[in-house]
Design a protein around this motif. Structure first.
Motif, PDB file in Angstrom:
ATOM      1  N   MET A 190      24.439   0.141  21.190  1.00 14.88           N
ATOM      2  CA  MET A 190      23.944   0.623  21.750  1.00 14.88           C
ATOM      3  C   MET A 190      23.123   1.894  20.964  1.00 14.88           C
ATOM      4  SD  MET A 190      25.844   1.142  25.629  1.00 14.88           S
ATOM      5  CE  MET A 190      27.040   1.718  24.527  1.00 14.88           C
ATOM      6  N   ASN A 191      21.519   1.258  20.977  1.00 16.03           N
ATOM      7  CA  ASN A 191      21.003   1.564  19.811  1.00 16.03           C
ATOM      8  C   ASN A 191      21.387   1.844  18.828  1.00 16.03           C
ATOM      9  OD1 ASN A 191      18.359   3.233  19.556  1.00 16.03           O
ATOM     10  ND2 ASN A 191      18.377   5.526  19.934  1.00 16.03           N
ATOM     11  N   GLY A 192      21.315   0.634  18.237  1.00 11.72           N
ATOM     12  CA  GLY A 192      21.801   1.009  16.943  1.00 11.72           C
ATOM     13  C   GLY A 192      21.289   1.418  15.521  1.00 11.72           C
ATOM     14  N   GLY A 193      19.515   1.215  15.938  1.00 13.72           N
ATOM     15  CA  GLY A 193      18.785   1.262  15.124  1.00 13.72           C
ATOM     16  C   GLY A 193      18.465   2.460  14.853  1.00 13.72           C
ATOM     17  N   PHE A 194      18.941   3.406  16.188  1.00 14.30           N
ATOM     18  CA  PHE A 194      17.775   4.955  16.294  1.00 14.30           C
ATOM     19  C   PHE A 194      16.437   4.711  16.211  1.00 14.30           C
ATOM     20  CE2 PHE A 194      21.723   4.321  13.291  1.00 14.30           C
ATOM     21  CZ  PHE A 194      22.846   5.831  14.063  1.00 14.30           C
ATOM     22  N   ALA A 226      15.138   4.333  19.164  1.00 16.46           N
ATOM     23  CA  ALA A 226      15.204   5.017  21.547  1.00 16.46           C
ATOM     24  C   ALA A 226      15.286   6.285  20.732  1.00 16.46           C
ATOM     25  CB  ALA A 226      15.637   4.177  21.818  1.00 16.46           C
ATOM     26  N   THR A 227      13.830   7.197  21.218  1.00 20.01           N
ATOM     27  CA  THR A 227      14.489   8.648  21.415  1.00 20.01           C
ATOM     28  C   THR A 227      13.806   9.436  22.915  1.00 20.01           C
ATOM     29  OG1 THR A 227      12.174   8.649  21.003  1.00 20.01           O
ATOM     30  CG2 THR A 227      14.225   8.828  18.995  1.00 20.01           C
ATOM     31  N   ASP A 228      14.187   9.946  23.066  1.00 19.61           N
ATOM     32  CA  ASP A 228      13.423  10.975  24.561  1.00 19.61           C
ATOM     33  C   ASP A 228      12.245  11.677  24.264  1.00 19.61           C
ATOM     34  OD1 ASP A 228      14.147  13.362  23.376  1.00 19.61           O
ATOM     35  OD2 ASP A 228      15.821  14.173  24.577  1.00 19.61           O
ATOM     36  N   SER A 229      11.219  12.225  24.889  1.00 20.65           N
ATOM     37  CA  SER A 229      10.017  13.379  25.366  1.00 20.65           C
ATOM     38  C   SER A 229      10.444  14.161  24.100  1.00 20.65           C
ATOM     39  CB  SER A 229      10.121  13.273  26.386  1.00 20.65           C
ATOM     40  OG  SER A 229      10.937  14.378  27.189  1.00 20.65           O
ATOM     41  N   ASN A 230      11.729  14.454  23.576  1.00 22.51           N
ATOM     42  CA  ASN A 230      11.713  15.617  22.998  1.00 22.51           C
ATOM     43  C   ASN A 230      12.168  15.283  21.336  1.00 22.51           C
ATOM     44  OD1 ASN A 230      11.522  17.290  25.038  1.00 22.51           O
ATOM     45  ND2 ASN A 230      13.564  17.707  25.130  1.00 22.51           N
ATOM     46  N   GLY A 231      12.647  13.846  21.141  1.00 30.23           N
ATOM     47  CA  GLY A 231      12.608  13.324  19.934  1.00 30.23           C
ATOM     48  C   GLY A 231      14.337  12.734  19.459  1.00 30.23           C
ATOM     49  N   ILE A 280      17.997  11.263  19.419  1.00 25.88           N
ATOM     50  CA  ILE A 280      18.227  10.235  19.756  1.00 25.88           C
ATOM     51  C   ILE A 280      19.547   9.066  20.587  1.00 25.88           C
ATOM     52  CG2 ILE A 280      18.985   8.137  17.924  1.00 25.88           C
ATOM     53  CD1 ILE A 280      18.934  10.233  15.866  1.00 25.88           C
ATOM     54  N   LEU A 281      18.345   8.712  21.512  1.00 25.42           N
ATOM     55  CA  LEU A 281      19.451   7.760  23.189  1.00 25.42           C
ATOM     56  C   LEU A 281      20.003   7.223  22.606  1.00 25.42           C
ATOM     57  CD1 LEU A 281      15.990   6.562  25.196  1.00 25.42           C
ATOM     58  CD2 LEU A 281      17.368   9.047  25.197  1.00 25.42           C
ATOM     59  N   ASN A 282      21.311   7.816  23.318  1.00 31.87           N
ATOM     60  CA  ASN A 282      22.774   6.879  22.773  1.00 31.87           C
ATOM     61  C   ASN A 282      24.040   7.410  22.309  1.00 31.87           C
ATOM     62  OD1 ASN A 282      22.287   5.293  25.918  1.00 31.87           O
ATOM     63  ND2 ASN A 282      21.534   3.662  24.165  1.00 31.87           N
ATOM     64  N   TRP A 283      23.440   8.347  21.400  1.00 37.00           N
ATOM     65  CA  TRP A 283      24.016   8.970  20.543  1.00 37.00           C
ATOM     66  C   TRP A 283      23.798  10.578  20.721  1.00 37.00           C
ATOM     67  CZ3 TRP A 283      26.105   6.698  16.344  1.00 37.00           C
ATOM     68  CH2 TRP A 283      25.808   5.071  16.617  1.00 37.00           C
ATOM     69  N   SER A 284      25.390  10.709  20.366  1.00 34.12           N
ATOM     70  CA  SER A 284      25.444  12.271  20.360  1.00 34.12           C
ATOM     71  C   SER A 284      25.227  13.083  19.324  1.00 34.12           C
ATOM     72  CB  SER A 284      26.568  12.946  21.154  1.00 34.12           C
ATOM     73  OG  SER A 284      26.769  12.022  22.542  1.00 34.12           O
ATOM     74  N   THR A 285      25.026  14.205  19.237  1.00 36.29           N
ATOM     75  CA  THR A 285      25.482  15.737  17.796  1.00 36.29           C
ATOM     76  C   THR A 285      26.307  16.340  17.888  1.00 36.29           C
ATOM     77  OG1 THR A 285      22.686  15.131  17.126  1.00 36.29           O
ATOM     78  CG2 THR A 285      23.703  16.674  16.307  1.00 36.29           C
ATOM     79  N   THR A 300      17.417  13.758  12.813  1.00 33.46           N
ATOM     80  CA  THR A 300      16.713  13.735  13.742  1.00 33.46           C
ATOM     81  C   THR A 300      15.625  11.549  13.745  1.00 33.46           C
ATOM     82  OG1 THR A 300      14.989  13.830  11.570  1.00 33.46           O
ATOM     83  CG2 THR A 300      14.882  15.424  13.874  1.00 33.46           C
ATOM     84  N   ALA A 301      14.821  11.006  14.628  1.00 34.48           N
ATOM     85  CA  ALA A 301      15.126  10.129  14.115  1.00 34.48           C
ATOM     86  C   ALA A 301      13.272  10.026  12.839  1.00 34.48           C
ATOM     87  CB  ALA A 301      13.946   8.944  15.062  1.00 34.48           C
ATOM     88  N   ASP A 302      14.072   9.277  11.758  1.00 26.18           N
ATOM     89  CA  ASP A 302      13.132   8.946  10.573  1.00 26.18           C
ATOM     90  C   ASP A 302      11.932   7.539  10.828  1.00 26.18           C
ATOM     91  OD1 ASP A 302      11.443   9.455   8.702  1.00 26.18           O
ATOM     92  OD2 ASP A 302      13.232   9.790   7.043  1.00 26.18           O
ATOM     93  N   THR A 303      10.945   7.908  11.140  1.00 24.54           N
ATOM     94  CA  THR A 303      10.303   6.792  11.215  1.00 24.54           C
ATOM     95  C   THR A 303       8.888   6.699   9.899  1.00 24.54           C
ATOM     96  OG1 THR A 303       8.634   8.027  12.044  1.00 24.54           O
ATOM     97  CG2 THR A 303       9.390   7.052  13.777  1.00 24.54           C
ATOM     98  N   TYR A 304       9.649   7.231   9.323  1.00 22.57           N
ATOM     99  CA  TYR A 304       9.123   7.196   7.510  1.00 22.57           C
ATOM    100  C   TYR A 304       9.525   6.263   6.616  1.00 22.57           C
ATOM    101  CZ  TYR A 304       7.212   8.441   3.157  1.00 22.57           C
ATOM    102  OH  TYR A 304       6.293   8.123   1.789  1.00 22.57           O
ATOM    103  N   ARG A 305      11.212   6.673   6.353  1.00 26.01           N
ATOM    104  CA  ARG A 305      12.410   6.320   6.096  1.00 26.01           C
ATOM    105  C   ARG A 305      12.631   5.425   6.107  1.00 26.01           C
ATOM    106  NH1 ARG A 305      12.028  11.590   3.115  1.00 26.01           N
ATOM    107  NH2 ARG A 305      11.062  10.876   0.711  1.00 26.01           N
ATOM    108  N   VAL A 306      12.623   3.683   6.769  1.00 23.72           N
ATOM    109  CA  VAL A 306      13.317   3.040   7.789  1.00 23.72           C
ATOM    110  C   VAL A 306      13.787   1.931   6.461  1.00 23.72           C
ATOM    111  CG1 VAL A 306      12.562   3.610   9.535  1.00 23.72           C
ATOM    112  CG2 VAL A 306      11.577   1.624   8.121  1.00 23.72           C
TER     113      VAL A 306
END
Length: 150
Positions: free
Chosen positions: A1-5, A7-12, A14-19, A29-35
Motif C-alpha cells: 500500500m503506497n510502496g512507492g511513497f 501518495a501524500t496528504d495535504s501536509n506532505g 506519506i499515506l499508509n506509512w506511520s513514522t 518526507t516524500a522526495d520528488t527530486y531523487r527517485v
C-alpha cells in the motif's frame, strides 16, 4: 500500500506509512527530486545523530501462511554513518510479534541506488494475521580518530 511513497496528504505526510522517531530530529518526507522510478521516494534525513523509521502493517490471508515471497526495494544513501535497512515482523491479532524478525541487507555510508531483495517464507503459524514492514534509518556519530570513506 503506497510502496512507492508517492501518495501524500495535504501536509506532505506519506499515506499508509506511520513514522517512528527514536532519537534526534530526523525528517521523513516524500522526495520528488531523487527517485529511482515513479514520482517519489522515501527520504529520511537528519543533520546530526538520529534514528527513525517508517512502517505499515499489511494484513495476511490464511492462504498466504507458509508461502514464499520475494521482497525487494531500491535504497540510496548519502553519508549515512549507521545504515538503512528494512525488516519484517509477523504479528498476531493482538499486535504481538510471532517468530523471528526478517532483515534485508543493510546499506551504509554513501551508495547510489542499490537493489536489496530477499526471498522469505511466511511462517506457517495460524496465529499470524499481519506483517509489519519497517524501513529503518540510523545516523550515528563518527568517533574521533575514525574515518569514513565514501
Amino acid at each position: 500500500m503506497n510502496g512507492g511513497f508517492e501518495a501524500t496528504d495535504s501536509n506532505g505526510s506519506i499515506l499508509n506509512w506511520s513514522t517512528w522517531i527514536a532519537s534526534g530530529k530526523p525528517t521523513v518526507t516524500a522526495d520528488t527530486y531523487r527517485v529511482y522510478a515513479g514520482q517519489a521516494s522515501l527520504k529520511i534525513a537528519a543533520p546530526e545523530t538520529g534514528r527513525a523509521a517508517v512502517f505499515q502493517t499489511v494484513p495476511l490471508k490464511p492462504e498466504q501462511l507458509g508461502q514464499t515471497f520475494k521482497i525487494g526495494l531500491w535504497i540510496r544513501t548519502e553519508a549515512v554513518t549507521g545504515g538503512a535497512v528494512t525488516r519484517l515482523q509477523y504479528n498476531n491479532s493482538g499486535g504481538q510479534r510471532v517468530g523471528a524478525l526478517e532483515y534485508l541487507d543493510m546499506v551504509r555510508e554513501t551508495a547510489d541506488w542499490t537493489r536489496v531483495e530477499k526471498t522469505i517464507r511466511v511462517p506457517d503459524d495460524p496465529s499470524i494475521v499481519s506483517v509489519k514492514i519497517e524501513n529503518f534509518w540510523k545516523r550515528v556519530p563518527v568517533r574521533p580518530g575514525l574515518t569514513r570513506s565514501a
